[in-house]
Design an enzyme around this catalytic site. Structure first.
Site, PDB file in Angstrom:
ATOM      1  N   LYS A  22      -9.724   6.814  -3.647  1.00 34.17           N
ATOM      2  CA  LYS A  22      -9.158   5.601  -3.048  1.00 34.17           C
ATOM      3  C   LYS A  22      -7.630   5.677  -2.977  1.00 34.17           C
ATOM      4  O   LYS A  22      -7.032   5.417  -1.937  1.00 34.17           O
ATOM      5  CB  LYS A  22      -9.578   4.377  -3.867  1.00 34.17           C
ATOM      6  CG  LYS A  22      -8.822   3.117  -3.482  1.00 34.17           C
ATOM      7  CD  LYS A  22      -9.187   1.943  -4.350  1.00 34.17           C
ATOM      8  CE  LYS A  22      -8.419   1.836  -5.642  1.00 34.17           C
ATOM      9  NZ  LYS A  22      -7.102   1.215  -5.576  1.00 34.17           N
ATOM     10  N   ASN A  23      -7.005   6.038  -4.078  1.00 35.55           N
ATOM     11  CA  ASN A  23      -5.547   5.976  -4.103  1.00 35.55           C
ATOM     12  C   ASN A  23      -4.896   7.062  -3.242  1.00 35.55           C
ATOM     13  O   ASN A  23      -3.787   6.873  -2.748  1.00 35.55           O
ATOM     14  CB  ASN A  23      -5.030   6.031  -5.547  1.00 35.55           C
ATOM     15  CG  ASN A  23      -5.276   4.708  -6.272  1.00 35.55           C
ATOM     16  OD1 ASN A  23      -5.610   3.707  -5.637  1.00 35.55           O
ATOM     17  ND2 ASN A  23      -5.136   4.708  -7.591  1.00 35.55           N
ATOM     18  N   CYS A 120      -4.302  -5.767  -8.023  1.00 37.74           N
ATOM     19  CA  CYS A 120      -4.871  -6.295  -9.262  1.00 37.74           C
ATOM     20  C   CYS A 120      -3.785  -6.892 -10.133  1.00 37.74           C
ATOM     21  O   CYS A 120      -2.682  -6.348 -10.226  1.00 37.74           O
ATOM     22  CB  CYS A 120      -5.571  -5.181 -10.016  1.00 37.74           C
ATOM     23  SG  CYS A 120      -7.177  -4.786  -9.319  1.00 37.74           S
ATOM     24  N   ARG A 125       4.267  -5.967 -11.482  1.00 41.26           N
ATOM     25  CA  ARG A 125       4.235  -4.691 -10.781  1.00 41.26           C
ATOM     26  C   ARG A 125       5.341  -4.687  -9.731  1.00 41.26           C
ATOM     27  O   ARG A 125       5.114  -4.882  -8.542  1.00 41.26           O
ATOM     28  CB  ARG A 125       2.858  -4.455 -10.153  1.00 41.26           C
ATOM     29  CG  ARG A 125       1.767  -4.381 -11.199  1.00 41.26           C
ATOM     30  CD  ARG A 125       0.406  -4.202 -10.594  1.00 41.26           C
ATOM     31  NE  ARG A 125       0.128  -2.826 -10.204  1.00 41.26           N
ATOM     32  CZ  ARG A 125      -1.031  -2.449  -9.691  1.00 41.26           C
ATOM     33  NH1 ARG A 125      -1.996  -3.322  -9.493  1.00 41.26           N
ATOM     34  NH2 ARG A 125      -1.237  -1.186  -9.371  1.00 41.26           N
ATOM     35  N   ASP A 309      -5.999   3.886 -15.315  1.00 42.57           N
ATOM     36  CA  ASP A 309      -7.138   3.358 -14.564  1.00 42.57           C
ATOM     37  C   ASP A 309      -8.480   3.664 -15.232  1.00 42.57           C
ATOM     38  O   ASP A 309      -9.522   3.230 -14.751  1.00 42.57           O
ATOM     39  CB  ASP A 309      -7.134   3.918 -13.127  1.00 42.57           C
ATOM     40  CG  ASP A 309      -6.075   3.247 -12.268  1.00 42.57           C
ATOM     41  OD1 ASP A 309      -5.425   2.314 -12.739  1.00 42.57           O
ATOM     42  OD2 ASP A 309      -5.893   3.671 -11.104  1.00 42.57           O
ATOM     43  N   ARG A 401     -13.278  -3.184  -4.376  1.00 42.36           N
ATOM     44  CA  ARG A 401     -12.048  -2.593  -3.860  1.00 42.36           C
ATOM     45  C   ARG A 401     -12.038  -1.085  -4.049  1.00 42.36           C
ATOM     46  O   ARG A 401     -11.372  -0.366  -3.296  1.00 42.36           O
ATOM     47  CB  ARG A 401     -10.824  -3.169  -4.584  1.00 42.36           C
ATOM     48  CG  ARG A 401     -10.608  -4.635  -4.314  1.00 42.36           C
ATOM     49  CD  ARG A 401      -9.406  -5.131  -5.037  1.00 42.36           C
ATOM     50  NE  ARG A 401      -8.313  -4.209  -4.779  1.00 42.36           N
ATOM     51  CZ  ARG A 401      -7.154  -4.215  -5.382  1.00 42.36           C
ATOM     52  NH1 ARG A 401      -6.913  -5.109  -6.305  1.00 42.36           N
ATOM     53  NH2 ARG A 401      -6.221  -3.340  -5.092  1.00 42.36           N
TER      54      ARG A 401
HETATM   55  C1  UD1 Z   1      -0.749   3.292  -8.803  1.00 44.87           C
HETATM   56  C2  UD1 Z   1      -2.230   3.173  -8.558  1.00 44.87           C
HETATM   57  C3  UD1 Z   1      -2.894   2.436  -9.694  1.00 44.87           C
HETATM   58  C4  UD1 Z   1      -2.567   3.105 -11.023  1.00 44.87           C
HETATM   59  C5  UD1 Z   1      -1.070   3.323 -11.179  1.00 44.87           C
HETATM   60  C6  UD1 Z   1      -0.713   4.156 -12.400  1.00 44.87           C
HETATM   61  C7  UD1 Z   1      -2.360   3.109  -6.148  1.00 44.87           C
HETATM   62  C8  UD1 Z   1      -2.579   2.298  -4.927  1.00 44.87           C
HETATM   63  N1  UD1 Z   1      -2.401   2.458  -7.309  1.00 44.87           N
HETATM   64  O1  UD1 Z   1      -0.239   1.957  -8.877  1.00 44.87           O
HETATM   65  O2  UD1 Z   1      -4.304   2.455  -9.470  1.00 44.87           O
HETATM   66  O3  UD1 Z   1      -3.007   2.274 -12.078  1.00 44.87           O
HETATM   67  O4  UD1 Z   1      -0.541   3.990 -10.033  1.00 44.87           O
HETATM   68  O5  UD1 Z   1      -1.353   5.380 -12.359  1.00 44.87           O
HETATM   69  O6  UD1 Z   1      -2.195   4.323  -6.093  1.00 44.87           O
HETATM   70  N2  UD1 Z   1       7.273   0.397 -11.723  1.00 44.87           N
HETATM   71  C9  UD1 Z   1       8.523  -0.147 -11.696  1.00 44.87           C
HETATM   72  N3  UD1 Z   1       9.165  -0.251 -10.479  1.00 44.87           N
HETATM   73  C10 UD1 Z   1       8.598   0.177  -9.327  1.00 44.87           C
HETATM   74  C11 UD1 Z   1       7.302   0.737  -9.366  1.00 44.87           C
HETATM   75  C12 UD1 Z   1       6.659   0.832 -10.590  1.00 44.87           C
HETATM   76  O7  UD1 Z   1       9.067  -0.549 -12.715  1.00 44.87           O
HETATM   77  O8  UD1 Z   1       9.223   0.058  -8.268  1.00 44.87           O
HETATM   78  C13 UD1 Z   1       6.550   0.496 -13.015  1.00 44.87           C
HETATM   79  C14 UD1 Z   1       5.269  -0.331 -13.046  1.00 44.87           C
HETATM   80  O9  UD1 Z   1       5.514  -1.664 -13.406  1.00 44.87           O
HETATM   81  C15 UD1 Z   1       4.445   0.406 -14.060  1.00 44.87           C
HETATM   82  C16 UD1 Z   1       4.865   1.867 -13.852  1.00 44.87           C
HETATM   83  O10 UD1 Z   1       6.102   1.831 -13.162  1.00 44.87           O
HETATM   84  O11 UD1 Z   1       4.794   0.018 -15.363  1.00 44.87           O
HETATM   85  C17 UD1 Z   1       3.873   2.686 -13.078  1.00 44.87           C
HETATM   86  O12 UD1 Z   1       3.552   2.037 -11.876  1.00 44.87           O
HETATM   87  P1  UD1 Z   1       3.141   2.837 -10.557  1.00 44.87           P
HETATM   88  O13 UD1 Z   1       2.839   4.265 -10.909  1.00 44.87           O
HETATM   89  O14 UD1 Z   1       4.149   2.591  -9.502  1.00 44.87           O
HETATM   90  O15 UD1 Z   1       1.799   2.120 -10.170  1.00 44.87           O
HETATM   91  P2  UD1 Z   1       1.302   1.669  -8.768  1.00 44.87           P
HETATM   92  O16 UD1 Z   1       1.857   2.557  -7.685  1.00 44.87           O
HETATM   93  O17 UD1 Z   1       1.449   0.203  -8.637  1.00 44.87           O
END
Ligand code: UD1
Length: 434
Positions: A22-23, A120, A125, A309, A401
């Site tokens: 999915k991701n 979610c 986030r 995850d 999802r």
């Molecule tokens: C993606 C995955 C999600 C998975 C996560 C971690 C998708 C669509 N989703 O989510 O399933 O749980 O990776 O493997 O691929 N952060 C910041 N600033 C930012 C972005 C992130 O501080 O601009 C922080 C987040 O709050 C979190 C950490 O970085 O603590 C990791 O987040 P991130 O890897 O970006 O997760 P997602 O891309 O939202």
């Protein structure tokens, strides 16, 4: 309202085939609109997140045709390239990965106007790192009324970008925009998840020049244009991991097919510590467990660490191990919302800060449950399949999802699980399975 009904207590046995990731799909489908030529993507999981993203892409003028359930043809030529181009519908706000359309559109048109992402509710986030990346490439960004982000640039210029936190989303998003910028971009402290490599491989198949994906330094030499391509998405590491945890929790024996065993190593090693048997083949993995399970400790970390995850699903299995396990969540702040539901099934779990202390019990008891997010929902399915008696799980829209045909895959393994829509259907199920 749709819900799952499950009668637990049977070891799950047989074979299950894992869908595309999915991701990875979310990044790749967004990237597909970055060329005006036709792109064909295979192994697209048929789950609500990908269906929603494809609707959004089609709403802005791209052509989207399902050749079959898992093969999609996309042509980004018809996208309206003007100031009115806005990605916003009632669905797109619900998915987190709508943010990939910012990078994809900004790269291609130097302009993006996209509804801020939902997804979610597993803690705050933010997307500050995505924005920082776009700005370092020369874009300006603003949040406009109605909860949308508008990014624009006269031209995008390669830059040296250090990510303060390892972020999957920011790494992919910056990669998308930088693929069509001028000059060289370096992303340092990049995320290394398999789906980052998959998106980079796909972009390269379209003519991009990206090196180092899968390491913490990604180097991108911008190109002027991308072209059409055919590509097949990697298998879903988390769907596979979910069935692995299910095999262990139900003391079953499942051959999980269409996987890349290397991507499952962190999960396999924890299951081995719990006393399960894990046998790896070229593109499948067999997981078996009988008798007592041992406790262990898990800490979620960016890849190749243990995936956040899979945290909830493993906790659901660990609640049945004899002894005390500790599960520590280090990526998201609000990822223990399933714990109260497992406790209603008899689990003994105490959350302190970002750790869950789990004292194993013999059996879960079936209960009426509510899924709070996608992976929490999967954990409840695992617990319900291992439980004595019947359970119902509400709010399965979260689970849909990311899990394709979840109930029918479980039934293929001998589990009793169905989607029902009324009390009458629940009664029918109970009469049928006894
Ligand atoms: C993606 C995955 C999600 C998975 C996560 C971690 C998708 C669509 N989703 O989510 O399933 O749980 O990776 O493997 O691929 N952060 C910041 N600033 C930012 C972005 C992130 O501080 O601009 C922080 C987040 O709050 C979190 C950490 O970085 O603590 C990791 O987040 P991130 O890897 O970006 O997760 P997602 O891309 O939202």
């Amino acid at each position: 309202m749709e819900q799952y009904i499950i009668k637990g207590g049977k070891p799950l046995e047989g074979e299950v085939t894992i869908a595309g990731a999915k991701n990875a799909a979310l990044g790749i489908l967004a990237a597909a609109i970055m060329t005006d030529e036709k792109v064909v993507i295979e192994n697209v999981p048929y789950v609500s997140d990908t269906i929603t993203l494809l609707k959004a892409i089609s709403n802005i003028g791209a052509t989207v045709v399902y050749r079959d359930k898992h093969t999609v043809e996309i042509c980004g030529k018809g996208i309206r390239d003007d100031e009115n181009l806005a990605v916003d519908d009632e669905y797109i706000r619900k998915i987190r990965a709508s943010y990939y359309l910012i990078g994809a559109l900004l790269g291609k048109y130097k302009f993006a106007n996209v509804a801020l992402p939902g997804g979610c509710d597993i803690g705050s986030r933010p997307i500050d790192l995505h924005i920082k990346g776009f700005e370092m490439l020369g874009a300006t960004t603003e949040i406009v009324t109605g909860g949308r982000i508008v990014a624009r640039a006269d031209s995008l210029k390669g830059a040296h970008i250090y990510l303060d936190t390892v972020s999957v989303g920011a790494t992919i998003n910056i990669m998308l925009a930088a693929a069509l910028s001028e000059g060289k971009t370096t992303i340092e402290n990049a995320a290394k998840e398999p789906h980052i490599v998959d998106v980079a491989n796909f972009l390269n198949t379209m003519g991009a020049n990206i090196k180092g994906a899968g390491t913490d330094v990604i180097r991108i030499r911008g190109v002027q244009k991308l072209h059409g391509a055919e590509y097949s998405i990697i298998p879903d590491q988390i769907e596979a991991g979910t069935f692995m945890a299910m095999a262990v929790a139900t003391r079953g024996n499942i051959l999980i097919k269409n996987v890349i065993p290397k991507h499952l190593e962190a999960i396999s090693s924890k299951l081995l510590e719990m006393g399960a048997t894990v046998i790896e083949y070229d593109d499948s993995v067999r997981v078996m467990a009988d008798g007592k399970l041992r406790p262990t400790q898990i800490k979620t970390l960016p890849y190749p660490g243990f995936p956040t995850d899979m945290q909830a699903q493993m906790a659901a299995a660990l609640a049945l191990a004899s002894g005390t396990s500790i599960v520590t969540e280090s990526i998201f702040e609000n990822r223990f919302r399933y714990v109260s539901e497992l406790c209603r099934m008899g689990a003994k779990i105490r959350v302190e800060g970002n750790s869950a202390f789990i004292t194993g019990i013999e059996r879960y008891n079936g209960a009426r449950l509510v899924a709070s997010d996608l992976r929490a929902g999967a954990a409840l399915v695992i617990a319900a399949l291992a439980a004595d008696g019947f359970s119902t799980i509400e709010d399965i829209q979260y689970i849909k999802r990311g899990y394709e045909e979840f109930a029918s895959k479980v039934r293929e393994l001998g589990g009793e699980m169905e989607i029902v829509d009324s009390d009458q259907e629940i009664q029918k199920f109970k009469l049928r399975v006894g």
